[in-house]
Design a protein around this motif. Sequence first.
Motif, mmCIF file in Angstrom:
data_model
loop_
_atom_site.group_PDB
_atom_site.id
_atom_site.type_symbol
_atom_site.label_atom_id
_atom_site.label_comp_id
_atom_site.label_asym_id
_atom_site.label_seq_id
_atom_site.Cartn_x
_atom_site.Cartn_y
_atom_site.Cartn_z
ATOM 1 N N GLN A 172 15.254 -22.511 18.363
ATOM 2 C CA GLN A 172 15.436 -21.099 18.702
ATOM 3 C C GLN A 172 15.063 -20.815 20.156
ATOM 4 N N ILE A 173 14.018 -21.472 20.654
ATOM 5 C CA ILE A 173 13.636 -21.272 22.049
ATOM 6 C C ILE A 173 14.720 -21.794 22.976
ATOM 7 N N ARG A 174 15.298 -22.927 22.636
ATOM 8 C CA ARG A 174 16.397 -23.436 23.457
ATOM 9 C C ARG A 174 17.560 -22.438 23.461
ATOM 10 N N ALA A 175 17.916 -21.909 22.312
ATOM 11 C CA ALA A 175 19.019 -20.950 22.251
ATOM 12 C C ALA A 175 18.717 -19.702 23.074
ATOM 13 N N LEU A 176 17.476 -19.220 22.990
ATOM 14 C CA LEU A 176 17.082 -18.044 23.765
ATOM 15 C C LEU A 176 17.117 -18.345 25.260
ATOM 16 N N SER A 177 16.625 -19.505 25.633
ATOM 17 C CA SER A 177 16.619 -19.894 27.043
ATOM 18 C C SER A 177 18.031 -19.984 27.597
ATOM 19 N N GLU A 178 18.944 -20.562 26.833
ATOM 20 C CA GLU A 178 20.327 -20.695 27.306
ATOM 21 C C GLU A 178 21.029 -19.345 27.348
ATOM 22 N N ARG A 179 20.729 -18.473 26.387
ATOM 23 C CA ARG A 179 21.336 -17.144 26.391
ATOM 24 C C ARG A 179 20.892 -16.350 27.615
ATOM 25 N N LEU A 180 19.615 -16.485 27.986
ATOM 26 C CA LEU A 180 19.061 -15.681 29.075
ATOM 27 C C LEU A 180 19.055 -16.406 30.410
ATOM 28 N N VAL A 205 -0.814 -6.847 27.969
ATOM 29 C CA VAL A 205 0.616 -7.043 27.737
ATOM 30 C C VAL A 205 1.294 -5.679 27.599
ATOM 31 N N ASP A 206 2.575 -5.663 27.932
ATOM 32 C CA ASP A 206 3.345 -4.426 27.832
ATOM 33 C C ASP A 206 3.906 -4.220 26.437
ATOM 34 N N LEU A 207 4.103 -5.327 25.705
ATOM 35 C CA LEU A 207 4.604 -5.235 24.339
ATOM 36 C C LEU A 207 4.018 -6.390 23.550
ATOM 37 N N GLY A 208 3.267 -6.082 22.509
ATOM 38 C CA GLY A 208 2.688 -7.098 21.633
ATOM 39 C C GLY A 208 3.329 -7.028 20.266
ATOM 40 N N LEU A 209 3.871 -8.139 19.814
ATOM 41 C CA LEU A 209 4.619 -8.176 18.556
ATOM 42 C C LEU A 209 4.030 -9.222 17.618
ATOM 43 N N VAL A 210 3.901 -8.869 16.358
ATOM 44 C CA VAL A 210 3.435 -9.801 15.343
ATOM 45 C C VAL A 210 4.648 -10.424 14.661
ATOM 46 N N GLY A 211 4.702 -11.748 14.718
ATOM 47 C CA GLY A 211 5.820 -12.400 14.047
ATOM 48 C C GLY A 211 5.808 -13.895 14.265
ATOM 49 N N ASP A 212 6.482 -14.588 13.366
ATOM 50 C CA ASP A 212 6.767 -16.000 13.578
ATOM 51 C C ASP A 212 7.760 -16.109 14.732
ATOM 52 N N VAL A 213 7.545 -17.063 15.632
ATOM 53 C CA VAL A 213 8.380 -17.156 16.833
ATOM 54 C C VAL A 213 9.835 -17.404 16.466
ATOM 55 N N GLY A 214 10.084 -18.346 15.572
ATOM 56 C CA GLY A 214 11.463 -18.648 15.192
ATOM 57 C C GLY A 214 12.162 -17.478 14.528
ATOM 58 N N ASP A 215 11.485 -16.829 13.578
ATOM 59 C CA ASP A 215 12.083 -15.681 12.885
ATOM 60 C C ASP A 215 12.332 -14.527 13.849
ATOM 61 N N ILE A 258 12.943 -14.731 17.151
ATOM 62 C CA ILE A 258 14.091 -15.040 18.012
ATOM 63 C C ILE A 258 15.401 -14.916 17.232
ATOM 64 N N ASP A 259 15.405 -15.345 15.984
ATOM 65 C CA ASP A 259 16.615 -15.212 15.158
ATOM 66 C C ASP A 259 17.058 -13.756 15.064
ATOM 67 N N ALA A 260 16.096 -12.846 14.941
ATOM 68 C CA ALA A 260 16.433 -11.425 14.867
ATOM 69 C C ALA A 260 16.843 -10.855 16.217
ATOM 70 N N LEU A 261 16.332 -11.457 17.289
ATOM 71 C CA LEU A 261 16.572 -10.934 18.627
ATOM 72 C C LEU A 261 17.907 -11.375 19.221
#
Length: 571
Positions: free
Chosen positions: A216-224, A302-312, A314-317
């Motif tokens: 998921q991090i790779r996909a996010l990195s390539e998208r951005l 931080v400007d935005l703090g979010l609780v969540g699993d990193v993979g889940d 990114i999948d939603a984002l």
Amino acid sequence: MSKTVSDIIADTLVSAGARRVYGIVGDTINHFTDAVRRSDLDWVHVRHEEVGALAAGGESYMTGELSVCAGTTGPGSLHFVNGIFESHRNGAPVVLIASNIARAEEGLGFPQEVDQKKIYEQCSVFCEKISHPDQARRIVAKAAQAALTLHGVAVVIVNGDMFREISSDDLPWAVHRPAPVIRPSEAEIEALAAMIAGAERITIYAGIGARGAAAQIRALSERLAAPVAHTTRAKEFIEPDMPNNVGMTGILGNRAGMQAVGDCDLLLCLGSDFAYTQFYPGKARIVQVDIEPTRLGRRMPVDLGLVGDVGDTIDALLPRLAPREHGKHLNRALKGYAEDLKGYLESAEEPDPSLIHPQHLTEMLDRLAAQDAIFTADGGSPMVWLLRHLSANGERRFLTSLLHGTMANAYPQALGIQNAYPDRQVIAMCGDGGMTMLMGDLLTLVQEKLPVKLLIFNNASLGFVEMEQRVEGMLDAFTELHNPDFGAMARAIGMQGARVETADDLETAMHEWLAAPGPALLDVKVNRMELVMPPKIEPSQIASTALFGVKAVLNGRADEVVSLMRDNFLR
């Protein structure tokens, strides 16, 4: 059928997935060790309890499964303390059975009485005493569940006489392993997407909390079109198959990783709890995603703090993000990372066959070790050489002492890892200071026939401390070590051992060491005048090192100044 508390503890641990107990037998736990003997658990008899805790933590860190330590009252249980702190801070699911004196003697100053709860509740996710035999299965099950789900050490305190008691509780207390999907709310995901849309220079900073989310991090990195920097503990899963990886930040990191974090206008911290505030960007907006709410904003506002699993998360984002073209921010980071890697390779070239630089030694290890090898490294300079010069390929695993920063962790952790993975190559990169601190359990490797490979970076000093003193402008003091021939010592206790002093002899010796069928030790004399160079050298560091040079010359140590300059600034 009624069972003793000892049998119930052993049964419950087996049901929770534990396979081994590390410890030293003795009076208050003799009934428990007898129950272990009759169970499916294996007892690993260590020579020092600290080694047992480090070994259990190494095993559990790598497998994600439960391991166990058990100690006698007073000194026996207390010897576990440092290894328990290390294992707990690594998030390793370990259960410690800490015994105490008989209940009739508590509170009366009886020899070896210790309040175990006061000691261990600061380094555990669960710390409770079995006060009645009918609590035994319930408390041990809850301890195991806490260790596995909260990722840390759980401690069960048992009086010595309690182990013999009979329990009449027959309820089926068991360990539950929930696997929830945890992600921010829709509104929070939308807010994150809006922040990303408004940013120009985005950097992803991934930590150990992103383990399992590399795709998921790779996909996010390539998208951005965003560079990916990572913490030291995320090396093994971020480096492989990550085209936009630019390395690490921090004092142990590289220049490209530090610049990618420092030059962005939006930093996405994903599962990262990096502690050093000075390495965060000064003006960028920061988003932090973490599974643990209390970690949000504790290192840097931080400007935005979010609780969540990193993979889940990114999948939603991802469906909310428009793809971007490669820009100057990413291109500069990738170019810088290529230069950093080239610099590491150049620093590992050995111009003098009469010397062995630790970088050269580590690069050779990287080339000769198995593709699925598991590496541990002592805190101090061996840890740096592992992080900078060993390559991650998706199969290799790495463990160093980064959160607790202890000495002498490498080969004890390797001991536990080898138990869990008997068919894989397990290599401990040991400092000479770390090795001599807990040297006695080399006998455990021989007795248990564990084929751990020990590589000693022998610079006859507490090298990392020596470097710190010199960079502060002080003359190094009390860091010199008078070491034995570790290779000869290894042979004396029954394992293969060798010593290497020149670069010309190194490769042949390393081939023989890695091919040894059982435990083997390679003692390598490495250059003492070796600085761990930070990604950016500050003027104050140069001035302080120069001050050391002046003091060294005035104290008749000019040859050391020449070596320091030649080996670190003129290579």
